[in-house]
Scaffold this active site. Structure first.
Site, PDB file in Angstrom:
ATOM      1  N   ASP A 146      -1.148   5.411  -6.354  1.00 52.96           N
ATOM      2  CA  ASP A 146      -2.269   6.350  -6.441  1.00 52.96           C
ATOM      3  C   ASP A 146      -1.841   7.385  -7.473  1.00 52.96           C
ATOM      4  O   ASP A 146      -0.700   7.868  -7.446  1.00 52.96           O
ATOM      5  CB  ASP A 146      -2.511   7.036  -5.089  1.00 52.96           C
ATOM      6  CG  ASP A 146      -3.063   6.070  -4.051  1.00 52.96           C
ATOM      7  OD1 ASP A 146      -4.045   5.379  -4.352  1.00 52.96           O
ATOM      8  OD2 ASP A 146      -2.504   6.014  -2.943  1.00 52.96           O
TER       9      ASP A 146
ATOM     10  N   HIS B 228       0.834  -1.205   0.000  1.00 49.58           N
ATOM     11  CA  HIS B 228       0.000   0.000   0.000  1.00 49.58           C
ATOM     12  C   HIS B 228       0.868   1.255   0.000  1.00 49.58           C
ATOM     13  O   HIS B 228       1.548   1.539   0.979  1.00 49.58           O
ATOM     14  CB  HIS B 228      -0.893  -0.026   1.242  1.00 49.58           C
ATOM     15  CG  HIS B 228      -1.831   1.116   1.359  1.00 49.58           C
ATOM     16  ND1 HIS B 228      -1.702   2.090   2.316  1.00 49.58           N
ATOM     17  CD2 HIS B 228      -2.920   1.445   0.620  1.00 49.58           C
ATOM     18  CE1 HIS B 228      -2.681   2.969   2.182  1.00 49.58           C
ATOM     19  NE2 HIS B 228      -3.429   2.605   1.159  1.00 49.58           N
TER      20      HIS B 228
ATOM     21  N   HIS C 217      -0.837  10.289  -3.307  1.00 46.57           N
ATOM     22  CA  HIS C 217      -2.127   9.842  -2.761  1.00 46.57           C
ATOM     23  C   HIS C 217      -3.186  10.933  -2.789  1.00 46.57           C
ATOM     24  O   HIS C 217      -4.343  10.701  -3.149  1.00 46.57           O
ATOM     25  CB  HIS C 217      -1.976   9.334  -1.329  1.00 46.57           C
ATOM     26  CG  HIS C 217      -3.291   8.945  -0.738  1.00 46.57           C
ATOM     27  ND1 HIS C 217      -4.066   9.812  -0.002  1.00 46.57           N
ATOM     28  CD2 HIS C 217      -4.011   7.790  -0.839  1.00 46.57           C
ATOM     29  CE1 HIS C 217      -5.186   9.199   0.346  1.00 46.57           C
ATOM     30  NE2 HIS C 217      -5.178   7.980  -0.147  1.00 46.57           N
TER      31      HIS C 217
ATOM     32  N   GLU D  41       1.219  -0.738  -5.127  1.00 47.24           N
ATOM     33  CA  GLU D  41       0.155   0.224  -5.438  1.00 47.24           C
ATOM     34  C   GLU D  41       0.683   1.598  -5.870  1.00 47.24           C
ATOM     35  O   GLU D  41       1.677   2.084  -5.337  1.00 47.24           O
ATOM     36  CB  GLU D  41      -0.743   0.442  -4.211  1.00 47.24           C
ATOM     37  CG  GLU D  41      -1.993   1.221  -4.573  1.00 47.24           C
ATOM     38  CD  GLU D  41      -2.661   1.936  -3.408  1.00 47.24           C
ATOM     39  OE1 GLU D  41      -1.998   2.239  -2.403  1.00 47.24           O
ATOM     40  OE2 GLU D  41      -3.855   2.229  -3.542  1.00 47.24           O
TER      41      GLU D  41
ATOM     42  N   GLU E 133      -4.395   3.317  -8.800  1.00 43.73           N
ATOM     43  CA  GLU E 133      -5.721   3.857  -8.459  1.00 43.73           C
ATOM     44  C   GLU E 133      -5.891   5.223  -9.102  1.00 43.73           C
ATOM     45  O   GLU E 133      -5.044   6.112  -8.942  1.00 43.73           O
ATOM     46  CB  GLU E 133      -5.891   4.008  -6.942  1.00 43.73           C
ATOM     47  CG  GLU E 133      -7.271   4.605  -6.630  1.00 43.73           C
ATOM     48  CD  GLU E 133      -7.500   4.941  -5.148  1.00 43.73           C
ATOM     49  OE1 GLU E 133      -6.730   4.477  -4.283  1.00 43.73           O
ATOM     50  OE2 GLU E 133      -8.446   5.706  -4.883  1.00 43.73           O
TER      51      GLU E 133
HETATM   52  O1  G3P Z   1      -6.733   1.805  -2.931  1.00 42.40           O
HETATM   53  C1  G3P Z   1      -6.851   1.014  -1.798  1.00 42.40           C
HETATM   54  C2  G3P Z   1      -6.577   1.898  -0.662  1.00 42.40           C
HETATM   55  O2  G3P Z   1      -5.344   2.495  -0.934  1.00 42.40           O
HETATM   56  C3  G3P Z   1      -7.659   2.913  -0.575  1.00 42.40           C
HETATM   57  O3  G3P Z   1      -7.360   3.857   0.324  1.00 42.40           O
HETATM   58  O4  G3P Z   1      -7.083   6.221   0.634  1.00 42.40           O
HETATM   59  O5  G3P Z   1      -5.140   4.715   0.816  1.00 42.40           O
HETATM   60  O6  G3P Z   1      -6.090   5.249  -1.402  1.00 42.40           O
HETATM   61  P1  G3P Z   1      -6.363   5.062   0.055  1.00 42.40           P
HETATM   62 CA    CA Z   2      -5.152   3.766  -2.970  1.00 48.42          CA
END
Ligand code: G3P
Ligand code: CA
Length: 337
Positions: free
Chosen positions: A58, A29, A71, A56, A164
């Protein structure tokens, strides 16, 4: 004889557990963000070395239409933008990435996340990498894909990506079609089928439909799509009995907040597993909840430690993967089971 049969049964069930564990994935994450500032290339390299199955990203856009890995849609929490560009905030006092060119963003230092309290910067997670130390920047999505693909080449592994699309409606209002840009870039880097190791995620069901029905067909590619679900209030119909079946017409999986999988009201002796995972699996959807953290105060009260939390979600609730800031712990857990 009886002992022998028990041994075989035990061995069979052990192998089943091992096979089950081998199918499950670890999503780093924001990288190994429990150890290094989130979304820096250093955090991504560390996650890679720790054995994460997916890493991941963002994604937001700059003023000059470059996809960057960040993010928030603002630069406030993780960079020194307020010091380098003090007069560039909007009326709400925030510094939006979309108001800055890539060149300007490259001049910023990235750091462990902080908030302003009493006029002072206060680090969000106190035990993590010290704020404003060493040297980090905000990477572009392209740089990050090259890092992961480069490591895949040099190690012979096939670690996946998990981008994302952040706040697609905000980007549209600002005149930018971020989803089309992301899909275009993924295609350019060879991610073109559902067999490739990429999950494309968004919290917006409206955007998910656009991606599935328009953007992917126009690009001539097909990718696995993940619908994120933040709370019971996000899209209440998704949590109804036939919600997952309806969603399966558009998505390949869901990324729910972990409280939607095991109720926050659970206790050690009474784990309340919701029907979400079984409904998703019945509809053919993968389930990758978020976010598993082991910082002080982050453990749900029903888990005595992080390993127990992992067992409850990976095996008791049977999720297919998890987003965690501590990918090494999840990798170790799955390898031991
Ligand atoms: O995308 C999964 C998780 O990362 C969602 O929460 O706010 O950390 O992007 P966030
Ligand atoms: Ca995310």
């Amino acid at each position: 004889m009886c002992t022998g049969i028990r041994l075989i049964t035990l061995l069979a069930s052990f192998m089943t557990m091992a096979e089950l564990a081998a199918e499950k994935i670890v999503i780093a994450h924001r990288g190994a963000s429990g150890y290094l500032p989130e979304h820096t290339l250093a955090a991504k390299s560390m996650a890679y070395a720790m054995g994460a199955t997916y890493i991941e990203q963002d994604v937001v856009m700059t003023r000059d239409n470059v996809l960057i890995v960040l993010h928030d849609i603002t630069l406030d929490r993780t960079t020194d933008v307020s010091e380098k560009f003090p007069d560039r905030s909007r009326g709400d006092g925030r510094f939006y990435a979309i108001d800055f060119t890539l060149k300007e963003i490259r001049s910023l230092s990235a750091t462990e996340g902080f908030r302003i309290q009493g006029g002072e910067k206060v680090q969000g997670y106190k035990n993590r990498f010290p704020m404003n130390t060493s040297s980090f920047g905000v990477p572009t999505l392209e740089e990050e894909l090259e890092l992961i693909q480069g490591l895949n080449r040099s190690t012979g592994k096939d670690v996946g990506i998990y981008p994302e699309i952040k706040q697609p409606e905000f980007h549209r209002d600002e005149g930018k079609d971020i989803s089309s840009e992301v899909v275009r870039l993924l295609k350019r880097y060879g991610y073109t089928t559902k067999d490739h190791k990429v999950f494309l995620q968004t919290f917006s069901f409206e955007e998910l439909k656009i991606i599935r029905n328009e953007i992917l067909p126009e690009a001539g590619i097909d990718l696995n799509l993940i619908q994120l679900i933040g709370s019971e209030m996000s899209y209440p119909w998704m949590l109804e009995r036939d919600g997952m079946e309806k969603l399966a017409g558009f998505a390949d999986g869901i990324g729910p907040a972990k409280g939607l999988v095991i109720s926050r009201e659970s206790t050690t002796s009474n784990l309340e597993i919701t029907p979400l995972v079984s409904r998703a699996h019945a509809a053919g959807l993968k389930v990758h909840p978020y976010t598993y953290r082991m910082d002080p105060g982050q453990l749900p009260s029903y888990a005595s430690d992080f390993q127990e939390l992992l067992r409850q979600h990976y095996f008791d609730a049977d999720v297919d993967g998890i987003f965690t800031d501590f990918p090494d712990k999840a990798v170790e857990f799955l390898e031991a089971n």
